[in-house]
Design a protein around this motif. Structure first.
Motif, PDB file in Angstrom:
ATOM      1  N   VAL A  14     -13.766  26.911 -25.705  1.00 53.13           N
ATOM      2  CA  VAL A  14     -14.535  26.350 -26.816  1.00 53.13           C
ATOM      3  C   VAL A  14     -15.648  25.482 -26.250  1.00 53.13           C
ATOM      4  CG1 VAL A  14     -12.600  26.403 -28.434  1.00 53.13           C
ATOM      5  CG2 VAL A  14     -12.990  24.364 -27.061  1.00 53.13           C
ATOM      6  N   GLU A  15     -16.680  25.262 -27.059  1.00 50.85           N
ATOM      7  CA  GLU A  15     -17.816  24.483 -26.576  1.00 50.85           C
ATOM      8  C   GLU A  15     -17.997  23.138 -27.261  1.00 50.85           C
ATOM      9  OE1 GLU A  15     -21.341  26.830 -26.566  1.00 50.85           O
ATOM     10  OE2 GLU A  15     -20.409  28.423 -25.402  1.00 50.85           O
ATOM     11  N   THR A  16     -17.457  22.986 -28.474  1.00 52.96           N
ATOM     12  CA  THR A  16     -17.675  21.742 -29.222  1.00 52.96           C
ATOM     13  C   THR A  16     -16.357  21.132 -29.676  1.00 52.96           C
ATOM     14  OG1 THR A  16     -17.810  22.834 -31.370  1.00 52.96           O
ATOM     15  CG2 THR A  16     -19.885  22.607 -30.131  1.00 52.96           C
ATOM     16  N   VAL A  17     -16.442  19.887 -30.093  1.00 56.47           N
ATOM     17  CA  VAL A  17     -15.270  19.201 -30.643  1.00 56.47           C
ATOM     18  C   VAL A  17     -14.750  19.957 -31.866  1.00 56.47           C
ATOM     19  CG1 VAL A  17     -14.503  17.088 -31.805  1.00 56.47           C
ATOM     20  CG2 VAL A  17     -15.902  16.936 -29.739  1.00 56.47           C
ATOM     21  N   ALA A  18     -15.656  20.381 -32.751  1.00 58.56           N
ATOM     22  CA  ALA A  18     -15.245  21.102 -33.963  1.00 58.56           C
ATOM     23  C   ALA A  18     -14.494  22.379 -33.606  1.00 58.56           C
ATOM     24  CB  ALA A  18     -16.457  21.419 -34.824  1.00 58.56           C
ATOM     25  N   ALA A  19     -14.994  23.126 -32.635  1.00 59.13           N
ATOM     26  CA  ALA A  19     -14.341  24.375 -32.236  1.00 59.13           C
ATOM     27  C   ALA A  19     -12.947  24.107 -31.673  1.00 59.13           C
ATOM     28  CB  ALA A  19     -15.199  25.113 -31.220  1.00 59.13           C
ATOM     29  N   LEU A  20     -12.795  23.037 -30.918  1.00 60.62           N
ATOM     30  CA  LEU A  20     -11.481  22.681 -30.378  1.00 60.62           C
ATOM     31  C   LEU A  20     -10.508  22.360 -31.502  1.00 60.62           C
ATOM     32  CD1 LEU A  20      -9.563  22.023 -28.040  1.00 60.62           C
ATOM     33  CD2 LEU A  20     -10.500  19.690 -28.075  1.00 60.62           C
ATOM     34  N   VAL A  21     -10.937  21.545 -32.447  1.00 67.07           N
ATOM     35  CA  VAL A  21     -10.070  21.165 -33.566  1.00 67.07           C
ATOM     36  C   VAL A  21      -9.644  22.415 -34.341  1.00 67.07           C
ATOM     37  CG1 VAL A  21      -9.961  19.897 -35.750  1.00 67.07           C
ATOM     38  CG2 VAL A  21     -10.991  18.827 -33.733  1.00 67.07           C
ATOM     39  N   ARG A  22     -10.580  23.305 -34.607  1.00 67.79           N
ATOM     40  CA  ARG A  22     -10.248  24.555 -35.321  1.00 67.79           C
ATOM     41  C   ARG A  22      -9.272  25.408 -34.517  1.00 67.79           C
ATOM     42  NH1 ARG A  22     -16.014  24.892 -35.981  1.00 67.79           N
ATOM     43  NH2 ARG A  22     -16.574  23.947 -37.955  1.00 67.79           N
ATOM     44  N   GLU A  34     -11.196  11.284 -30.268  1.00 69.18           N
ATOM     45  CA  GLU A  34     -11.737  10.422 -29.230  1.00 69.18           C
ATOM     46  C   GLU A  34     -12.022  11.307 -28.015  1.00 69.18           C
ATOM     47  OE1 GLU A  34      -9.922   6.376 -28.159  1.00 69.18           O
ATOM     48  OE2 GLU A  34      -9.262   7.725 -26.561  1.00 69.18           O
ATOM     49  N   ARG A  35     -13.214  11.184 -27.450  1.00 65.43           N
ATOM     50  CA  ARG A  35     -13.592  11.940 -26.248  1.00 65.43           C
ATOM     51  C   ARG A  35     -13.926  10.946 -25.151  1.00 65.43           C
ATOM     52  NH1 ARG A  35     -18.982  13.568 -24.743  1.00 65.43           N
ATOM     53  NH2 ARG A  35     -18.825  15.000 -23.001  1.00 65.43           N
ATOM     54  N   ASN A  36     -13.168  10.990 -24.084  1.00 61.26           N
ATOM     55  CA  ASN A  36     -13.392  10.086 -22.944  1.00 61.26           C
ATOM     56  C   ASN A  36     -13.491   8.626 -23.385  1.00 61.26           C
ATOM     57  OD1 ASN A  36     -13.393  12.353 -21.265  1.00 61.26           O
ATOM     58  ND2 ASN A  36     -15.575  12.659 -21.579  1.00 61.26           N
ATOM     59  N   LEU A  37     -12.523   8.227 -24.209  1.00 66.30           N
ATOM     60  CA  LEU A  37     -12.362   6.849 -24.689  1.00 66.30           C
ATOM     61  C   LEU A  37     -13.419   6.405 -25.701  1.00 66.30           C
ATOM     62  CD1 LEU A  37     -11.332   5.112 -21.348  1.00 66.30           C
ATOM     63  CD2 LEU A  37      -9.831   6.037 -23.131  1.00 66.30           C
ATOM     64  N   GLU A  38     -14.183   7.344 -26.261  1.00 66.53           N
ATOM     65  CA  GLU A  38     -15.162   7.005 -27.301  1.00 66.53           C
ATOM     66  C   GLU A  38     -14.883   7.815 -28.557  1.00 66.53           C
ATOM     67  OE1 GLU A  38     -19.257   7.060 -26.177  1.00 66.53           O
ATOM     68  OE2 GLU A  38     -18.852   6.133 -24.238  1.00 66.53           O
ATOM     69  N   ILE A  39     -14.870   7.125 -29.699  1.00 69.69           N
ATOM     70  CA  ILE A  39     -14.658   7.797 -30.986  1.00 69.69           C
ATOM     71  C   ILE A  39     -15.831   8.729 -31.260  1.00 69.69           C
ATOM     72  CG2 ILE A  39     -14.426   7.470 -33.487  1.00 69.69           C
ATOM     73  CD1 ILE A  39     -12.013   6.448 -31.997  1.00 69.69           C
ATOM     74  N   VAL A  40     -15.509   9.954 -31.711  1.00 70.09           N
ATOM     75  CA  VAL A  40     -16.542  10.918 -32.087  1.00 70.09           C
ATOM     76  C   VAL A  40     -16.686  10.884 -33.606  1.00 70.09           C
ATOM     77  CG1 VAL A  40     -17.206  13.349 -32.086  1.00 70.09           C
ATOM     78  CG2 VAL A  40     -15.947  12.401 -30.129  1.00 70.09           C
ATOM     79  N   PRO A  41     -17.857  10.523 -34.121  1.00 71.11           N
ATOM     80  CA  PRO A  41     -18.057  10.541 -35.574  1.00 71.11           C
ATOM     81  C   PRO A  41     -17.914  11.962 -36.122  1.00 71.11           C
ATOM     82  CG  PRO A  41     -19.832   9.336 -34.488  1.00 71.11           C
ATOM     83  CD  PRO A  41     -19.040  10.019 -33.419  1.00 71.11           C
ATOM     84  N   LYS A  42     -17.266  12.097 -37.264  1.00 73.76           N
ATOM     85  CA  LYS A  42     -17.081  13.427 -37.875  1.00 73.76           C
ATOM     86  C   LYS A  42     -18.399  14.165 -38.026  1.00 73.76           C
ATOM     87  CE  LYS A  42     -12.968  12.584 -40.674  1.00 73.76           C
ATOM     88  NZ  LYS A  42     -11.995  13.066 -39.777  1.00 73.76           N
ATOM     89  N   SER A  43     -19.458  13.440 -38.320  1.00 75.01           N
ATOM     90  CA  SER A  43     -20.760  14.074 -38.521  1.00 75.01           C
ATOM     91  C   SER A  43     -21.294  14.743 -37.248  1.00 75.01           C
ATOM     92  CB  SER A  43     -21.775  13.049 -39.021  1.00 75.01           C
ATOM     93  OG  SER A  43     -21.952  12.024 -38.063  1.00 75.01           O
ATOM     94  N   LEU A  44     -20.706  14.421 -36.094  1.00 73.95           N
ATOM     95  CA  LEU A  44     -21.160  14.988 -34.825  1.00 73.95           C
ATOM     96  C   LEU A  44     -20.198  16.010 -34.223  1.00 73.95           C
ATOM     97  CD1 LEU A  44     -22.585  11.787 -33.090  1.00 73.95           C
ATOM     98  CD2 LEU A  44     -23.809  13.515 -34.426  1.00 73.95           C
ATOM     99  N   PHE A  45     -19.099  16.305 -34.903  1.00 70.90           N
ATOM    100  CA  PHE A  45     -18.115  17.246 -34.361  1.00 70.90           C
ATOM    101  C   PHE A  45     -18.753  18.564 -33.917  1.00 70.90           C
ATOM    102  CE2 PHE A  45     -13.756  15.880 -36.353  1.00 70.90           C
ATOM    103  CZ  PHE A  45     -13.865  14.653 -35.738  1.00 70.90           C
ATOM    104  N   ASP A  46     -19.699  19.093 -34.697  1.00 70.49           N
ATOM    105  CA  ASP A  46     -20.336  20.367 -34.360  1.00 70.49           C
ATOM    106  C   ASP A  46     -21.377  20.235 -33.253  1.00 70.49           C
ATOM    107  OD1 ASP A  46     -19.058  22.255 -36.037  1.00 70.49           O
ATOM    108  OD2 ASP A  46     -20.196  21.516 -37.756  1.00 70.49           O
ATOM    109  N   ARG A  47     -21.807  19.027 -32.961  1.00 71.38           N
ATOM    110  CA  ARG A  47     -22.889  18.829 -31.996  1.00 71.38           C
ATOM    111  C   ARG A  47     -22.442  18.285 -30.649  1.00 71.38           C
ATOM    112  NH1 ARG A  47     -27.002  15.543 -35.469  1.00 71.38           N
ATOM    113  NH2 ARG A  47     -25.487  15.621 -37.124  1.00 71.38           N
ATOM    114  N   ILE A  48     -21.242  17.710 -30.588  1.00 71.35           N
ATOM    115  CA  ILE A  48     -20.766  17.148 -29.327  1.00 71.35           C
ATOM    116  C   ILE A  48     -20.166  18.263 -28.468  1.00 71.35           C
ATOM    117  CG2 ILE A  48     -19.093  15.580 -28.253  1.00 71.35           C
ATOM    118  CD1 ILE A  48     -21.332  14.078 -29.585  1.00 71.35           C
ATOM    119  N   ALA A  49     -20.832  18.522 -27.345  1.00 72.20           N
ATOM    120  CA  ALA A  49     -20.358  19.558 -26.421  1.00 72.20           C
ATOM    121  C   ALA A  49     -19.246  19.005 -25.535  1.00 72.20           C
ATOM    122  CB  ALA A  49     -21.513  20.052 -25.568  1.00 72.20           C
ATOM    123  N   LEU A  50     -18.267  19.837 -25.274  1.00 70.77           N
ATOM    124  CA  LEU A  50     -17.192  19.470 -24.375  1.00 70.77           C
ATOM    125  C   LEU A  50     -17.572  19.874 -22.955  1.00 70.77           C
ATOM    126  CD1 LEU A  50     -14.199  20.671 -26.554  1.00 70.77           C
ATOM    127  CD2 LEU A  50     -15.009  18.325 -26.224  1.00 70.77           C
TER     128      LEU A  50
END
Length: 65
Positions: A14-22, A34-50
């Protein structure tokens, strides 16, 4: 890619937080991530690359009464 999800090593394609959750079968509306000790805002789930080696913590809400 190799990630640590809730303390357990995982190989994921998977490439994004949203894809991982799905992929984990969770409802995007009912999780906090939380990614690397930082909260990921829901609005950015599709944009934050893993990235290789990321540490992800996912908490999901379970309703009940």
């Amino acid at each position: 890619m190799r990630l640590t999800v809730n303390g357990e090593p995982r190989e994921v394609e998977v490439e994004t937080v949203a894809a991982l959750v799905r992929t984990l079968g969770l409802d995007l509306r009912k999780v906090a991530v939380e990614r690397n000790l930082e909260i990921v805002p829901k609005s950015l789930f599709d944009r934050i690359a893993l990235a290789e080696g990321d540490r992800i913590e996912i908490v999901h809400v379970i309703g009940g009464g």
